[in-house]
Design a protein around this motif. Structure first.
Motif, PDB file in Angstrom:
ATOM      1  N   MET A  48      -6.822  16.514   0.960  1.00 20.03           N
ATOM      2  CA  MET A  48      -6.452  15.130   0.758  1.00 20.03           C
ATOM      3  C   MET A  48      -6.946  14.255   1.908  1.00 20.03           C
ATOM      4  SD  MET A  48      -5.042  13.248  -1.377  1.00 20.03           S
ATOM      5  CE  MET A  48      -4.407  11.647  -1.576  1.00 20.03           C
ATOM      6  N   MET A  49      -6.969  14.806   3.121  1.00 22.44           N
ATOM      7  CA  MET A  49      -7.423  14.019   4.275  1.00 22.44           C
ATOM      8  C   MET A  49      -8.898  13.650   4.146  1.00 22.44           C
ATOM      9  SD  MET A  49      -4.950  13.169   6.111  1.00 22.44           S
ATOM     10  CE  MET A  49      -5.709  12.543   7.577  1.00 22.44           C
ATOM     11  N   ASP A  50      -9.699  14.532   3.533  1.00 27.76           N
ATOM     12  CA  ASP A  50     -11.107  14.204   3.313  1.00 27.76           C
ATOM     13  C   ASP A  50     -11.250  13.006   2.386  1.00 27.76           C
ATOM     14  OD1 ASP A  50     -11.856  16.310   4.917  1.00 27.76           O
ATOM     15  OD2 ASP A  50     -12.101  17.701   3.234  1.00 27.76           O
ATOM     16  N   ARG A  51     -10.415  12.983   1.353  1.00 32.22           N
ATOM     17  CA  ARG A  51     -10.451  11.871   0.411  1.00 32.22           C
ATOM     18  C   ARG A  51     -10.011  10.576   1.104  1.00 32.22           C
ATOM     19  NH1 ARG A  51      -7.874  12.548  -5.357  1.00 32.22           N
ATOM     20  NH2 ARG A  51      -9.923  13.380  -5.811  1.00 32.22           N
ATOM     21  N   LEU A  73     -12.287   0.954  -6.262  1.00 30.58           N
ATOM     22  CA  LEU A  73     -11.792   1.773  -5.154  1.00 30.58           C
ATOM     23  C   LEU A  73     -10.270   1.674  -5.050  1.00 30.58           C
ATOM     24  CD1 LEU A  73     -12.471   3.603  -2.752  1.00 30.58           C
ATOM     25  CD2 LEU A  73     -12.741   1.543  -1.377  1.00 30.58           C
ATOM     26  N   ALA A  74      -9.725   0.470  -5.172  1.00 35.05           N
ATOM     27  CA  ALA A  74      -8.270   0.293  -5.110  1.00 35.05           C
ATOM     28  C   ALA A  74      -7.593   1.016  -6.274  1.00 35.05           C
ATOM     29  CB  ALA A  74      -7.914  -1.188  -5.115  1.00 35.05           C
ATOM     30  N   ALA A  75      -8.198   0.971  -7.450  1.00 30.56           N
ATOM     31  CA  ALA A  75      -7.636   1.678  -8.607  1.00 30.56           C
ATOM     32  C   ALA A  75      -7.660   3.187  -8.387  1.00 30.56           C
ATOM     33  CB  ALA A  75      -8.403   1.312  -9.869  1.00 30.56           C
ATOM     34  N   GLU A  76      -8.733   3.686  -7.794  1.00 27.09           N
ATOM     35  CA  GLU A  76      -8.810   5.120  -7.497  1.00 27.09           C
ATOM     36  C   GLU A  76      -7.747   5.520  -6.485  1.00 27.09           C
ATOM     37  OE1 GLU A  76     -11.735   8.328  -5.281  1.00 27.09           O
ATOM     38  OE2 GLU A  76     -12.589   6.441  -5.979  1.00 27.09           O
ATOM     39  N   ILE A  77      -7.565   4.708  -5.455  1.00 26.33           N
ATOM     40  CA  ILE A  77      -6.546   5.000  -4.441  1.00 26.33           C
ATOM     41  C   ILE A  77      -5.163   4.984  -5.079  1.00 26.33           C
ATOM     42  CG2 ILE A  77      -5.445   4.136  -2.341  1.00 26.33           C
ATOM     43  CD1 ILE A  77      -8.228   3.119  -1.479  1.00 26.33           C
ATOM     44  N   ARG A 112      -4.360   5.573  -8.120  1.00 25.39           N
ATOM     45  CA  ARG A 112      -4.223   6.678  -9.059  1.00 25.39           C
ATOM     46  C   ARG A 112      -4.110   8.025  -8.342  1.00 25.39           C
ATOM     47  NH1 ARG A 112      -8.691   5.915 -11.294  1.00 25.39           N
ATOM     48  NH2 ARG A 112      -9.835   7.546 -10.239  1.00 25.39           N
ATOM     49  N   ALA A 113      -4.878   8.229  -7.277  1.00 29.98           N
ATOM     50  CA  ALA A 113      -4.999   9.565  -6.702  1.00 29.98           C
ATOM     51  C   ALA A 113      -4.203   9.787  -5.420  1.00 29.98           C
ATOM     52  CB  ALA A 113      -6.476   9.860  -6.427  1.00 29.98           C
ATOM     53  N   SER A 114      -3.651   8.756  -4.824  1.00 27.93           N
ATOM     54  CA  SER A 114      -2.962   8.925  -3.554  1.00 27.93           C
ATOM     55  C   SER A 114      -1.600   9.577  -3.751  1.00 27.93           C
ATOM     56  CB  SER A 114      -2.785   7.570  -2.865  1.00 27.93           C
ATOM     57  OG  SER A 114      -2.044   7.734  -1.683  1.00 27.93           O
ATOM     58  N   THR A 115      -1.240  10.446  -2.832  1.00 27.06           N
ATOM     59  CA  THR A 115       0.080  11.069  -2.854  1.00 27.06           C
ATOM     60  C   THR A 115       1.060  10.317  -1.960  1.00 27.06           C
ATOM     61  OG1 THR A 115      -0.566  12.568  -1.071  1.00 27.06           O
ATOM     62  CG2 THR A 115      -0.837  13.359  -3.327  1.00 27.06           C
ATOM     63  N   ASP A 116       0.570   9.462  -1.080  1.00 25.18           N
ATOM     64  CA  ASP A 116       1.427   8.681  -0.201  1.00 25.18           C
ATOM     65  C   ASP A 116       1.895   7.426  -0.940  1.00 25.18           C
ATOM     66  OD1 ASP A 116       2.468   8.202   2.590  1.00 25.18           O
ATOM     67  OD2 ASP A 116       1.341   6.337   2.248  1.00 25.18           O
ATOM     68  N   THR A 117       3.206   7.208  -0.995  1.00 22.71           N
ATOM     69  CA  THR A 117       3.742   6.090  -1.766  1.00 22.71           C
ATOM     70  C   THR A 117       3.362   4.740  -1.169  1.00 22.71           C
ATOM     71  OG1 THR A 117       5.841   6.241  -0.584  1.00 22.71           O
ATOM     72  CG2 THR A 117       5.676   7.405  -2.678  1.00 22.71           C
ATOM     73  N   THR A 118       3.347   4.630   0.148  1.00 24.64           N
ATOM     74  CA  THR A 118       2.999   3.352   0.771  1.00 24.64           C
ATOM     75  C   THR A 118       1.558   2.975   0.458  1.00 24.64           C
ATOM     76  OG1 THR A 118       4.538   3.886   2.558  1.00 24.64           O
ATOM     77  CG2 THR A 118       3.005   2.074   2.936  1.00 24.64           C
ATOM     78  N   LEU A 119       0.659   3.936   0.563  1.00 20.61           N
ATOM     79  CA  LEU A 119      -0.748   3.683   0.263  1.00 20.61           C
ATOM     80  C   LEU A 119      -0.929   3.337  -1.212  1.00 20.61           C
ATOM     81  CD1 LEU A 119      -3.697   3.605   1.096  1.00 20.61           C
ATOM     82  CD2 LEU A 119      -3.779   6.086   0.777  1.00 20.61           C
ATOM     83  N   ARG A 120      -0.235   4.067  -2.067  1.00 24.72           N
ATOM     84  CA  ARG A 120      -0.345   3.805  -3.494  1.00 24.72           C
ATOM     85  C   ARG A 120       0.160   2.395  -3.831  1.00 24.72           C
ATOM     86  NH1 ARG A 120       1.837   8.199  -5.105  1.00 24.72           N
ATOM     87  NH2 ARG A 120       3.954   7.445  -5.293  1.00 24.72           N
ATOM     88  N   GLN A 121       1.285   1.991  -3.233  1.00 23.66           N
ATOM     89  CA  GLN A 121       1.821   0.653  -3.493  1.00 23.66           C
ATOM     90  C   GLN A 121       0.891  -0.430  -2.963  1.00 23.66           C
ATOM     91  OE1 GLN A 121       5.703   0.829  -1.747  1.00 23.66           O
ATOM     92  NE2 GLN A 121       6.631   1.728  -3.560  1.00 23.66           N
ATOM     93  N   ALA A 122       0.324  -0.224  -1.775  1.00 21.14           N
ATOM     94  CA  ALA A 122      -0.600  -1.219  -1.222  1.00 21.14           C
ATOM     95  C   ALA A 122      -1.820  -1.384  -2.124  1.00 21.14           C
ATOM     96  CB  ALA A 122      -1.024  -0.809   0.185  1.00 21.14           C
ATOM     97  N   ALA A 123      -2.332  -0.273  -2.629  1.00 25.70           N
ATOM     98  CA  ALA A 123      -3.498  -0.343  -3.516  1.00 25.70           C
ATOM     99  C   ALA A 123      -3.136  -0.996  -4.851  1.00 25.70           C
ATOM    100  CB  ALA A 123      -4.060   1.057  -3.749  1.00 25.70           C
ATOM    101  N   GLU A 124      -1.959  -0.664  -5.391  1.00 28.22           N
ATOM    102  CA  GLU A 124      -1.539  -1.264  -6.664  1.00 28.22           C
ATOM    103  C   GLU A 124      -1.368  -2.774  -6.528  1.00 28.22           C
ATOM    104  OE1 GLU A 124       1.993   0.905  -7.578  1.00 28.22           O
ATOM    105  OE2 GLU A 124       0.912   2.576  -8.478  1.00 28.22           O
ATOM    106  N   GLN A 125      -0.866  -3.215  -5.381  1.00 26.75           N
ATOM    107  CA  GLN A 125      -0.679  -4.648  -5.166  1.00 26.75           C
ATOM    108  C   GLN A 125      -2.006  -5.362  -4.940  1.00 26.75           C
ATOM    109  OE1 GLN A 125       2.159  -4.973  -2.007  1.00 26.75           O
ATOM    110  NE2 GLN A 125       3.849  -4.290  -3.279  1.00 26.75           N
ATOM    111  N   ALA A 126      -3.024  -4.636  -4.500  1.00 29.45           N
ATOM    112  CA  ALA A 126      -4.324  -5.249  -4.251  1.00 29.45           C
ATOM    113  C   ALA A 126      -5.151  -5.394  -5.530  1.00 29.45           C
ATOM    114  CB  ALA A 126      -5.099  -4.418  -3.231  1.00 29.45           C
ATOM    115  N   ILE A 127      -4.909  -4.569  -6.510  1.00 27.78           N
ATOM    116  CA  ILE A 127      -5.749  -4.548  -7.715  1.00 27.78           C
ATOM    117  C   ILE A 127      -5.833  -5.905  -8.414  1.00 27.78           C
ATOM    118  CG2 ILE A 127      -5.962  -3.554 -10.041  1.00 27.78           C
ATOM    119  CD1 ILE A 127      -5.012  -0.889  -8.819  1.00 27.78           C
ATOM    120  N   PRO A 128      -4.724  -6.604  -8.688  1.00 25.59           N
ATOM    121  CA  PRO A 128      -4.857  -7.876  -9.432  1.00 25.59           C
ATOM    122  C   PRO A 128      -5.705  -8.922  -8.713  1.00 25.59           C
ATOM    123  CG  PRO A 128      -2.571  -7.157  -9.392  1.00 25.59           C
ATOM    124  CD  PRO A 128      -3.320  -6.261  -8.483  1.00 25.59           C
ATOM    125  N   ILE A 129      -5.523  -9.087  -7.432  1.00 28.52           N
ATOM    126  CA  ILE A 129      -6.294 -10.106  -6.710  1.00 28.52           C
ATOM    127  C   ILE A 129      -7.753  -9.690  -6.587  1.00 28.52           C
ATOM    128  CG2 ILE A 129      -5.810  -9.309  -4.358  1.00 28.52           C
ATOM    129  CD1 ILE A 129      -5.929 -12.949  -5.492  1.00 28.52           C
TER     130      ILE A 129
END
Length: 162
Positions: free
Chosen positions: A1-4, A29-33, A35-52
Motif C-alpha cells: 500500500m505504501m508504494d501506491r 487520480l482523486a477518484a482512484e485514491i 476508491r482504493a485508499s484504506t486510510d479514512t482521512t485520505l479517502r474523505q479528502a479525495a472524495e471531497q476533492a472530486i466534485p470541484i
C-alpha cells in the motif's frame, strides 16, 4: 500500500507544480485514491476533492474554481504527506496510564495541573450532575461514575490507583 501512496504522492506533486493542470487527470487520480485508499482521512479528502476537480475540468477558465481545485489537491497532498512522513518517538508506545485522580479530574472536567478546593470539586460535580442524573435523562452508570470521581478528589488517600 505504501508504494501506491508514494505513486499518488508523486502524481499529485506533479499536478500541483504543473504550469497548466490537467483537471481530468486530477479528477481520475482523486477518484482512484477515494476508491482504493484504506486510510479514512485520505479517502474523505479525495472524495471531497472530486466534485470541484470535475467542475474545474468542465469549466477550467473560471479563476475561483481553479483556485478551489488547487486547494483541494493541496489538502489531499497534505494528508498523503502525513501518512508518509517518518514517525518520531517510541513506536507502538501505549499512552501513559492515568492515575485515579487524573481520571476523576477528566470526568468532572477539571484541569489537571491546578490545585483544587472542595468548593471547586463540588461546583463541578453539581454542574455535571444536573445533566447526568437519571431523572434528567442521563444514565445511571454515568451518574455513579461522576459521584465516584467526586469522592476520589475529596478523599484522595482513601482510593488506590486501579
Amino acid at each position: 500500500m505504501m508504494d501506491r501512496i508514494e505513486s499518488w504522492k508523486l502524481a499529485l506533486e506533479r499536478l500541483r507544480t504543473a504550469h497548466t493542470v490537467d483537471w481530468d487527470e486530477a479528477g481520475r487520480l482523486a477518484a482512484e485514491i477515494a476508491r482504493a485508499s484504506t486510510d479514512t482521512t485520505l479517502r474523505q479528502a479525495a472524495e471531497q476533492a472530486i466534485p470541484i476537480l470535475r467542475q474545474a475540468a468542465h469549466d477550467g477558465e473560471a479563476h475561483d474554481i481553479t483556485v478551489a481545485a488547487q486547494r483541494r489537491l493541496g489538502v489531499v497532498l497534505e494528508v498523503i504527506h502525513g501518512l508518509t512522513a517518518p514517525r518520531f518517538g517510541r513506536r507502538n508506545a501505549l499512552p501513559k496510564k492515568l492515575t485515579s485522580e487524573e481520571r476523576a479530574r477528566r470526568t468532572l472536567g477539571l484541569p489537571l495541573a491546578v490545585q483544587l478546593t472542595c468548593d471547586d470539586i463540588h461546583q463541578a460535580y453539581r454542574r455535571l450532575a444536573k445533566t447526568m442524573h437519571p431523572d434528567r435523562g442521563g444514565s445511571e452508570q454515568a451518574f455513579l461514575d461522576l459521584a465516584a470521581a467526586r469522592d476520589v478528589l475529596i478523599h484522595p488517600g482513601a482510593h488506590k490507583d486501579a
